[in-house]
Write a protein that holds these residues in place. Sequence first.
Motif, short mmCIF file in Angstrom:
data_model
loop_
_atom_site.label_atom_id
_atom_site.label_comp_id
_atom_site.label_asym_id
_atom_site.label_seq_id
_atom_site.Cartn_x
_atom_site.Cartn_y
_atom_site.Cartn_z
N TRP B 34 -4.06 -5.09 10.69
CA TRP B 34 -2.91 -4.94 9.98
C TRP B 34 -1.98 -6.33 10.23
O TRP B 34 -1.76 -7.22 9.55
CB TRP B 34 -2.11 -3.84 9.95
CG TRP B 34 -1.04 -3.59 8.90
CD1 TRP B 34 -1.32 -3.14 7.98
CD2 TRP B 34 0.14 -4.10 8.92
NE1 TRP B 34 -0.14 -3.12 6.96
CE2 TRP B 34 0.79 -3.81 7.77
CE3 TRP B 34 0.98 -4.80 10.09
CZ2 TRP B 34 2.21 -4.02 7.44
CZ3 TRP B 34 2.32 -5.18 9.75
CH2 TRP B 34 2.80 -4.60 8.40
N GLN B 44 2.14 -11.72 0.61
CA GLN B 44 1.30 -11.22 -0.32
C GLN B 44 0.83 -9.84 0.49
O GLN B 44 0.85 -8.65 -0.15
CB GLN B 44 -0.02 -11.81 -0.82
CG GLN B 44 0.47 -13.14 -1.27
CD GLN B 44 0.13 -14.30 -0.37
OE1 GLN B 44 0.67 -14.19 0.65
NE2 GLN B 44 -0.42 -15.30 -0.59
N PHE B 45 0.59 -9.91 1.84
CA PHE B 45 -0.02 -8.57 2.19
C PHE B 45 1.06 -7.84 2.78
O PHE B 45 0.98 -6.36 2.31
CB PHE B 45 -0.87 -9.01 3.55
CG PHE B 45 -1.58 -7.83 4.10
CD1 PHE B 45 -2.69 -7.14 3.77
CD2 PHE B 45 -1.01 -7.38 5.47
CE1 PHE B 45 -3.34 -6.08 4.16
CE2 PHE B 45 -1.66 -6.11 6.19
CZ PHE B 45 -2.67 -5.59 5.34
N ASN B 47 3.80 -6.12 2.21
CA ASN B 47 4.83 -5.87 1.30
C ASN B 47 4.61 -4.42 0.80
O ASN B 47 3.40 -3.85 0.83
CB ASN B 47 5.19 -6.84 0.11
CG ASN B 47 3.92 -6.85 -0.55
OD1 ASN B 47 3.31 -5.89 -1.20
ND2 ASN B 47 3.60 -8.03 -1.01
N ALA B 49 4.58 -3.01 -2.02
CA ALA B 49 3.65 -2.76 -3.20
C ALA B 49 2.53 -2.76 -2.75
O ALA B 49 1.41 -2.01 -3.12
CB ALA B 49 3.92 -3.88 -4.26
N ASN B 50 2.10 -3.82 -1.95
CA ASN B 50 0.66 -3.71 -1.43
C ASN B 50 0.15 -2.54 -0.62
O ASN B 50 -0.82 -2.18 -0.64
CB ASN B 50 0.36 -4.97 -0.61
CG ASN B 50 -1.10 -5.27 -0.42
OD1 ASN B 50 -2.00 -5.38 -1.36
ND2 ASN B 50 -1.44 -5.89 0.71
N ARG B 52 1.60 0.36 -0.90
CA ARG B 52 1.40 1.41 -1.72
C ARG B 52 -0.01 1.30 -2.48
O ARG B 52 -0.46 2.30 -2.50
CB ARG B 52 2.48 1.07 -2.90
CG ARG B 52 2.89 2.27 -3.66
CD ARG B 52 4.07 1.64 -4.67
NE ARG B 52 4.13 2.79 -5.82
CZ ARG B 52 3.33 2.61 -6.82
NH1 ARG B 52 2.27 1.41 -7.03
NH2 ARG B 52 3.25 3.50 -7.61
N LEU B 53 -0.47 0.13 -2.81
CA LEU B 53 -1.77 -0.24 -3.49
C LEU B 53 -2.98 0.45 -2.62
O LEU B 53 -3.71 1.11 -2.85
CB LEU B 53 -2.06 -1.42 -3.65
CG LEU B 53 -3.33 -1.72 -4.64
CD1 LEU B 53 -3.24 -1.09 -5.81
CD2 LEU B 53 -3.56 -3.24 -4.56
N ILE B 54 -2.78 0.17 -1.24
CA ILE B 54 -3.80 0.58 -0.19
C ILE B 54 -3.76 1.91 -0.18
O ILE B 54 -4.85 2.76 -0.20
CB ILE B 54 -3.40 0.09 1.13
CG1 ILE B 54 -3.89 -1.50 1.19
CG2 ILE B 54 -4.49 0.62 1.95
CD1 ILE B 54 -3.36 -2.40 2.47
N ASN B 298 -8.56 -4.96 1.26
CA ASN B 298 -7.42 -5.49 0.43
C ASN B 298 -7.08 -6.71 1.11
O ASN B 298 -6.63 -7.68 0.55
CB ASN B 298 -6.37 -4.36 0.87
CG ASN B 298 -5.02 -4.84 0.33
OD1 ASN B 298 -4.38 -5.77 1.16
ND2 ASN B 298 -4.53 -4.56 -0.74
N GLY B 299 -7.14 -6.71 2.42
CA GLY B 299 -6.76 -7.96 3.32
C GLY B 299 -7.72 -9.28 3.04
O GLY B 299 -7.13 -10.63 2.78
N ILE B 302 -6.89 -10.70 -0.17
CA ILE B 302 -5.51 -11.43 -0.05
C ILE B 302 -5.71 -12.68 0.37
O ILE B 302 -5.33 -13.84 -0.09
CB ILE B 302 -4.53 -10.64 0.30
CG1 ILE B 302 -4.12 -9.59 -0.56
CG2 ILE B 302 -3.07 -11.60 0.83
CD1 ILE B 302 -3.00 -8.69 -0.12
#
Lengths: 266, 360
Positions: B34, B44-45, B47, B49-50, B52-54, B298-299, B302
């Motif tokens: 992380w 981008q990573f 935050n 919102a991200n 939350r997405l994960i 995810n990472g 990004i």
Amino acid sequence: MTAILEARGLSRQFGQVKALDGADFDIAAGEVVALIGDNGAGKSTLVKALSGNLAVDSGQILFEGSPVTIETPMQASAMGIETVYQDLALAPHLDPVQNMFLGREVMRPGLLGALGFMDNKSMRGEAQQAFDKLGATVRSLTAPVGAMSGGQRQAIAIARAVHWANKVVFLDEPTAALGVRQTKNVLDTIRRVSEQGVAVVFISHSMPHVMEVSDRVEVLRLGRRVATYRTQDTSMEQLVAAMTGAVGESTPADVAEARAEKEVSA
Amino acid sequence: MSAAVAVVPANENVVTRVVKMQAFQILLVLVAIWIVFALLAPAQFANTANMRLIAQNAAILAILGVGMTFVIITSGIDLSIGSVMVFSGVIGAKAMQWQGGDGWSTAAIGIGASILSGLAWGLLNGTLIAKAKIPPLIVTLGSLGMALGFAQIITKGVDIREVPTVMQDEIGYGNVFGQVPVLTVVALVFVVLGAIVLHYTRFGRFTYAIGSNEESARRVGVKVDRHLIKVYALSGLLAGVAGVLSLAQFNTTAIAGQTETNLNVIAAVVIGGTSLFGGIGTIFGTVVGLFIPAVLQNGFVIVGVQPFWQKVAVGAVLIAAVYVDQARRASAARGGRSQFSLLQRWGSSRSANAGQGEEG
């Protein structure tokens, strides 16, 4: 003195092999009886039959004087009979307390208990007391028993059996895999258990251990009891001779005599 | 004489035990991953919102992971969960189609139908494993094929894309407190309940005992067969729940979309420190084990690395995790201390010192 557990003429055949061939057995409360015999004499089979692990083809088991059938180890447990198996039957990933109470967990009172929550604190306290009472060396109550030494695991298995048994404990070769000190601990434990009025039956191949701790020795050969001796009146030579069949079978009269002598001395 | 040997009181404190857990070490790996991504792409990573997405993407796998953890702790395996999830979704979608409508009453029928079909497959798996004594690998490999086959037969191979709007809006894309996805909350509820049941109830204790030594559990009167059936039924039921959530999230039965789900969940459970040999494992570890692939995927996207690297990385982590488990097992069997983790060494030497202190 009446027998707390008695077997009359137990027979069990596996295919062509007669594992038990009319075997008799008896033990009184607080007595330590060593069960000896050559390999294949039927010692383990007899213990299995008496502890609910094996059904017999014929014969009778009497518990506290009345005939019973013991079909499962759980039924034996309910009667106050526990067995320490040769493989100890511990769950290696569970700790000593969890092992001691496995299948007999103490539940929390009320709703939580009904939902399946356990009272770990009281189980730990009770286990601690049980180990203390036997003077059992348990390094940690929270480490998995699989990480402990053979002697420790043995102590835990014995403590578990003794904790739940108030009538009879069977020990299947309890000293077979132990060092000198652990063996002494086990033998001390056996004495301490019998002092509490619990009958102890132990299978052993070690004549010195038999001589040291038992009150009476029952000799099995070819699936039947061939002799019973008061330990203080016998010798290793005599026991070995009886095991190998070098001396003739003792008659039922001898058996009765031996028991009568014991009553006198007791 | 009896005073010469006494019980040394419980000598491992909570900190020591946590540090020794594989799940904790994996958590450190997750945190490290992380931090790397957060440094590479702070805007981008790292935050809300991200994150939350994960969390949303891991929700369904987390629910499956709870069931799988129980199963693997009994030293079993459940390969069928992905297919059972698809089958449950199909049955749920069919039931809702048949009922018609877009409201909660329709959704409730679909949810009930999905969960019951998942439970049914789980009961079948459990019964075959416990009563017919067929190895779990074979039983669930068979039901993997059967459940998927039935799903395709029922739909004739065409995905059903009619899902009540209430399910999409309230479950699939709904939020609690305006921020937290409903999917995540549902997953969290199952994760917490699963952890409580596993670690604090007799059901959980039996689960460990059976995985540790089935025969000894049987001898003390644990109804092993019944318990195994319950554990596989739980796994099936949770696959049914996952089927519902998948319908709500993707608005389709996604028949072809779950072929690797079982393996991904098993990998997460094992990465999280649950032993395939049974007797060891935590729900917490499974959740951490799930987030490693999720965060990597995810990472990588990004920071502009091909996302396929995620599979490579997860594979390597899986092998490393099992290696550590094996090494520790071998070391425990020798009675020595593990040489494979400084943290663990630190932990065990501390506990040894504590033990001596109390003995002296």
